[in-house]
Design an enzyme around this catalytic site. Sequence first.
Site, PDB file in Angstrom:
ATOM      1  N   SER A 179       0.830  -1.218   0.000  1.00  0.00           N
ATOM      2  CA  SER A 179       0.000   0.000   0.000  1.00  0.00           C
ATOM      3  C   SER A 179       0.862   1.265   0.000  1.00  0.00           C
ATOM      4  CB  SER A 179      -0.950  -0.005   1.189  1.00  0.00           C
ATOM      5  OG  SER A 179      -0.230  -0.251   2.373  1.00  0.00           O
ATOM      6  N   ASP A 180       2.137   1.136   0.393  1.00  0.00           N
ATOM      7  CA  ASP A 180       3.043   2.292   0.307  1.00  0.00           C
ATOM      8  C   ASP A 180       3.344   2.647  -1.146  1.00  0.00           C
ATOM      9  OD1 ASP A 180       3.129   2.372   3.011  1.00  0.00           O
ATOM     10  OD2 ASP A 180       5.204   1.744   3.231  1.00  0.00           O
ATOM     11  N   TYR A 181       3.018   1.743  -2.061  1.00  0.00           N
ATOM     12  CA  TYR A 181       3.247   2.019  -3.477  1.00  0.00           C
ATOM     13  C   TYR A 181       1.923   2.192  -4.226  1.00  0.00           C
ATOM     14  CZ  TYR A 181       7.858   0.798  -1.967  1.00  0.00           C
ATOM     15  OH  TYR A 181       9.046   0.778  -1.279  1.00  0.00           O
TER      16      TYR A 181
END
Lengths: 423, 421
Positions: A179-181
């Site tokens: 989710s960081d990407y």
Amino acid sequence: MAEASKMSKMVLEGTRVADFSWVAAGPQIGRELAVNGATVVRVESHRRPDMIRMSAPFKDGRPGWNRSAFYASVNANKYGVSIDLAKPKGKLVAQKLTKWADVILESMQPGAMANLGLGHEDCLMMNPSLIYCSTSMLGQWGPHCSFVGTGFHTNALAGFCACTGWPDSDPTMMGTQYSDYVAPWYAVLAIVAALAKRRETGKGMYIEQSQYEAGLTMMGLHLLDCAANGHIVTRMGNRDSYMCPHGVYPCREGRWVAIAVASEEQWQRFCNVLRDLPWIGDDKFRTLLARKTNEDELDGLIGEWTRDLTAEQVTTMLQDSGIPAGGVQRGQELLQDPQFKHRQHYQVLNHPEIGPHSYNSPAYRLSRTPAELKRPAPCLGEHNLYVYKELLGMSDDEIAEMVIDGTITTEVDGQQAFAGGKG
Amino acid sequence: MSKAEGLLTGFRVLDLTDEKGDFCGKVLGDFGADVIKIEPPGGSLARNIGPFYKDTPDTEKSLFWFAFNTSKRGITLDIEQLDGQEIFKALVQTAHFVIESFKPGFMESLGLGYKELEGVKPDIILTSITPFGQSGPYSDYEATDLVGLAMGGLMSILGESNRPVRISSGPQAYLQAGLQAAMASVLAHYHRQVSGEGQHVDLSMQEAVALAAPIVAETYECVKVNLSGSGPNYFTARTQPLGPLYLQYLLPCKDGHVLLQWGGGYPGNRKSTKAILNWANEEGLCRDVLDIDLATWNSMTIEQETADRMKRSLVEFLMTKTKAELFRGALERGIMMAPCNTMADILADAHLEARAFWEKVAHPELACELIYAGAPLKITANPWRIRSRAPLIGEHNSEIYEQELGISPPELELLKSHNVI
């Protein structure tokens, strides 16, 4: 206001960004702006270094504050300063940066920036044309906003873990803070659109992001299905409701190949490629419905065929017949991937401590204003002099004083040692 | 619902994409752009992809279509016919972006490549979304979501070491491609606002997937190790004789699973692990691991057996509580633990409710409102919002062809009879 000139080669040349973010999802935003030409100043402190400086992978497996490839990846092209924002002169520097900047990024715990006098309201007061972007795990407000965790937790919250695995297995870790990407792409889009909007209005704005919510947009289909139909999608292995065969199959040397036969026409071509195999014309696989009924057996037989071939051989044989297929690329294959080489996806930059190292390019090529990797990520405090003197116009004396009184930090607190690190 | 302008209000997008690129137009539309979806006569094939509303397979009931085509108007047009190409060019004159996901060279073969479009509208931005990019050895290769996840490297770290797996929900490769294409289009848009120049944006799905898992290539580059999936575990590569360390972060509890980050290492980890052990100790559990010293815990030297002992003890405690109870405790006590949510858990999440995350979108034909995932970020002045449900087949033909382009009803009839519209 800094504006890109007509002759600029990159989209955001002349745009100034003060990057108070840390770890991955925040810094990736600044990285995207920086490779498109923005001047991005990453603000850090030796008192509490970014924890991904302590995170693997390290070049040659040797840890060091400036040796994490994870950190290097999301901070390429940036300038780096070290400053203690809790000190009075630190606050002064932060104010100078705020007035200098077109964009402020931050990904601290909700409330932390406001406690430093650098909340969005403070900063927009100092600089009304500022685009101020906060990104955090669960947002700045709401009952759970104080939660402390990592991208792994956002993976779990946003349903990615529950939807990755086999029907008979437990949920699966994602192997990366997936989710960081997701969140950064939206943040970059909004910031750049806000910069365009500002050209009409002259006004800045506040952008507030919850990485959990950004992640959920990638689950939009199955959230809709759950809300409308009550279906709860879970783990399906590599099966697909609409394609058959559809899966990954073992190849030589421990590799795997993905094959997806998407239509009747492709099935006919697939049969033609495998025409010498005795089972290929079997009635059990003649129609789509029959193939679905006998999918386990079919997958087994395809696996028997792929087992003796390399992933590249299977890929070439099938792609030459117009059937979607491709090796499950590991790091080793990605770095040697002929298509990535053609697109010059990995660019080598020479970092003072890491040495020559490959950095990924964006997924897009802009025909007139291509993004460019110019500088490796900064060592902690590497550009103090340049930023304070050249960008903020401070005098040598002022800078020397800040070094002496510890406002400009120079040494890592012993307690922050790696303690083995995270691998 | 707020009527305030979005960030991209006033800019028009012509969206020619199939299911690989639908998301790009949705993202731009939800940020305010006027997106016109151009489907072939009869409708996009993406309408045949389920799941379907109330499980009824129907081109106007595809949830796949609904989910990725909000905030768009819809027209039908056959751009492979000359009349269709002329109409398309007339629309290009009114547009700021064209997005497409055909095979490389297809638009050129119709006389609609970037060069031609630039001739029609000099500052047009053409965004091309393809599996591997516009040129290069794989540019003619076919790909689906599965192949995109594989070739971009993400799949190699999903699943278990002896079998890679895809993400069941998404389709993540298409969505990464669409989202990063939308971002790239807006970068090009900014350049146009500054310089007056348009350009061609070439997006590769394979690269978009690789950017969602940069750790794959970076790890090999640094230590010549290929990562693999590690099931429910956090994995630390170590040399023999100790071998790799597996810390199971995804752990069972009373009614499902939680993701608990535990162990030693950096201070945050230690503090959090201490907090959950204290909680368990208060309830008489996890006493048997008090001898394991978190202060000296070192991931590089700890024995797998010791880690497993702590895991077993933690599971014993977790199994006494539900996901909700554990998350409440995590918030109160500063523990890095979150529920492993299912789709149903997410829809019931009080935090999302309090942040007004969900968007209710009217579907008059179905006589209902459907609940959609909401804003990826919040902007007070120029809010993100779903402006309308996905278009029906040819829903805005009359509005756009007659009212905007001034094509007369008899002309429209003629075009329809030849299946141009």
